[in-house]
Design a protein around this motif. Structure first.
Motif, PDB file in Angstrom:
ATOM      1  N   ARG A 245       9.517  11.115 -11.415  1.00  0.00           N
ATOM      2  CA  ARG A 245       8.834  10.241 -12.357  1.00  0.00           C
ATOM      3  C   ARG A 245       9.672  10.019 -13.612  1.00  0.00           C
ATOM      4  NH1 ARG A 245       2.764  12.555 -12.761  1.00  0.00           N
ATOM      5  NH2 ARG A 245       3.722  14.550 -12.142  1.00  0.00           N
ATOM      6  N   SER A 266      -0.661   0.548  -9.147  1.00  0.00           N
ATOM      7  CA  SER A 266       0.350  -0.358  -8.612  1.00  0.00           C
ATOM      8  C   SER A 266      -0.129  -0.920  -7.281  1.00  0.00           C
ATOM      9  CB  SER A 266       1.686   0.379  -8.429  1.00  0.00           C
ATOM     10  OG  SER A 266       1.536   1.477  -7.563  1.00  0.00           O
ATOM     11  N   GLY A 276       0.453   5.464 -12.280  1.00  0.00           N
ATOM     12  CA  GLY A 276       1.011   6.170 -13.419  1.00  0.00           C
ATOM     13  C   GLY A 276      -0.016   6.465 -14.491  1.00  0.00           C
ATOM     14  N   LEU A 294       5.647   6.603 -14.745  1.00  0.00           N
ATOM     15  CA  LEU A 294       5.515   5.960 -13.449  1.00  0.00           C
ATOM     16  C   LEU A 294       6.503   6.597 -12.477  1.00  0.00           C
ATOM     17  CD1 LEU A 294       5.716   2.245 -14.710  1.00  0.00           C
ATOM     18  CD2 LEU A 294       3.641   3.634 -14.467  1.00  0.00           C
ATOM     19  N   THR A 298      10.602   2.679 -10.158  1.00  0.00           N
ATOM     20  CA  THR A 298       9.915   1.455 -10.566  1.00  0.00           C
ATOM     21  C   THR A 298      10.931   0.445 -11.092  1.00  0.00           C
ATOM     22  OG1 THR A 298       7.904   2.678 -11.135  1.00  0.00           O
ATOM     23  CG2 THR A 298       8.164   0.490 -12.094  1.00  0.00           C
ATOM     24  N   LEU A 304       1.738  -3.699 -12.955  1.00  0.00           N
ATOM     25  CA  LEU A 304       0.743  -2.635 -12.843  1.00  0.00           C
ATOM     26  C   LEU A 304      -0.512  -3.064 -13.588  1.00  0.00           C
ATOM     27  CD1 LEU A 304       3.721  -0.971 -13.456  1.00  0.00           C
ATOM     28  CD2 LEU A 304       2.249   0.809 -12.497  1.00  0.00           C
TER      29      LEU A 304
END
Length: 325
Positions: A245, A266, A276, A294, A298, A304
């Motif tokens: 992440r 997402s 996230g 997130l 990404t 999102l």
């Protein structure tokens, strides 16, 4: 999405649209460490190498629990032989309690000194003129200046800006009547977000290891210093590549009041799944910018939405720094 929004996206995280301002910052807290072992004690507690502090530099760091989860993100500097830790109010209490708990045998006094200071923050000529009046000069980029009145820090991202801390007495005695000082700290929060700088709130305390919030990219972690609280987890994440992440800057074309810790989703095919966690947000000119943790793969431009308000869709913006190690 309007042409105006698209133009903003092409500028990435540019701070060019932020006007000059000067405001009070009500949400910062100060932990003060005094005594002969203040540096050696904090060195064994936090991620930055506190031994690198000098009279005019500032270190970004984070304080973790034993599992490597972040309790607070803070800037630290030396002021009148004291170590000063400046952090968001949401991360204050967990850090303060932990430092007090483990500092009982150290020759250092750990105090909440928040009420002794007033914080001003801003950018532009008026702010610089005030700094020169108070401190006699402008600090170099990412450096500080201090005197009996307090201290000032010069940040470079997303553009040149300043944080001023004045003692309560100094604040009352300095002539500020000719300055337009706002009580709205949104612009300062916006600049932190555009700079990709996280802070910890109550809802996100002890939730993320530092690398999940890009603190390695912000030089807030020393991987060569000795042991500190949570070091094993932080080191394992770096050398074994276990972290999946990272923090990303987001933007949406509406002004919103969002809570730290809120869930983002997402899209996967026709479905939406957890994507996230919101760290911070700020609204300006009918837009909301946010920093969120997130998946680290990404892509810029990804969409999102907020779980609790599905009509709120954010677009991922470029980071102002690289996550490549």
């Amino acid at each position: 999405m309007s042409n105006q929004v698209n133009n903003h996206e092409s500028d990435g995280n540019s701070g060019e649209l932020i006007p000059d301002f000067l405001c009070q910052i009500p949400y910062l807290r100060i932990i003060n460490l005094s005594g002969e072992q203040n540096i050696s004690y904090l060195q064994g507690q936090v991620t930055a190498d506190i031994n690198n502090l000098s009279q005019d530099n500032v270190l970004l760091s984070c304080h973790c629990d034993a599992k490597g989860k972040t309790l607070s993100v803070f800037n630290t500097l030396l002021w009148q032989e004291n170590l000063v830790m400046i952090m968001h109010q949401g991360g204050f209490q967990p850090s303060f309690d932990a430092l007090k708990k483990f500092g009982v045998f150290a020759k250092t006094e750990i105090e909440d000194k928040t009420s002794d200071f007033k914080f001003l923050a801003g950018k532009g000529q008026s702010t610089q003129a005030l700094i020169e009046k108070l401190f006699g000069a402008i600090p170099e980029t990412n450096q500080s200046l201090s005197n009996d009145l307090g201290f000032v820090i010069h940040f470079s991202q997303p553009e040149s800006r300043y944080l001023i801390a004045l003692t309560e007495t100094s604040f009352e005695n300095v002539e500020l009547d000719n300055l337009e000082i706002s009580n709205d700290a949104q612009l300062w929060q916006l600049m932190d977000i555009k700079a990709g700088i996280p802070h910890i709130d109550e809802a996100t305390s002890a939730e993320f290891i530092p690398q999940m919030m890009n603190l390695q990219a912000l030089n807030a972690i020393s991987f060569s210093k000795g042991c500190y609280m949570g070091q094993e987890t932080v080191a394992r994440s770096k050398y074994l590549g276990k972290n999946k992440r990272a923090a990303f800057v987001l933007r949406t074309s509406s002004a919103l009041d969002l809570e730290s810790g809120a869930t983002l989703e997402s899209q996967v095919g026709e479905n939406w799944r957890r994507g996230g966690t919101l760290l911070s947000s700020a609204s300006y000119q009918n837009e909301t910018w946010a920093l969120a943790v997130l998946a680290n793969d990404t892509a810029v431009g990804a969409k999102l939405r907020m779980k609790d308000t599905p009509d709120t869709v954010f677009t991922v913006q470029p980071l102002p720094y690289s996550l490549e190690e």
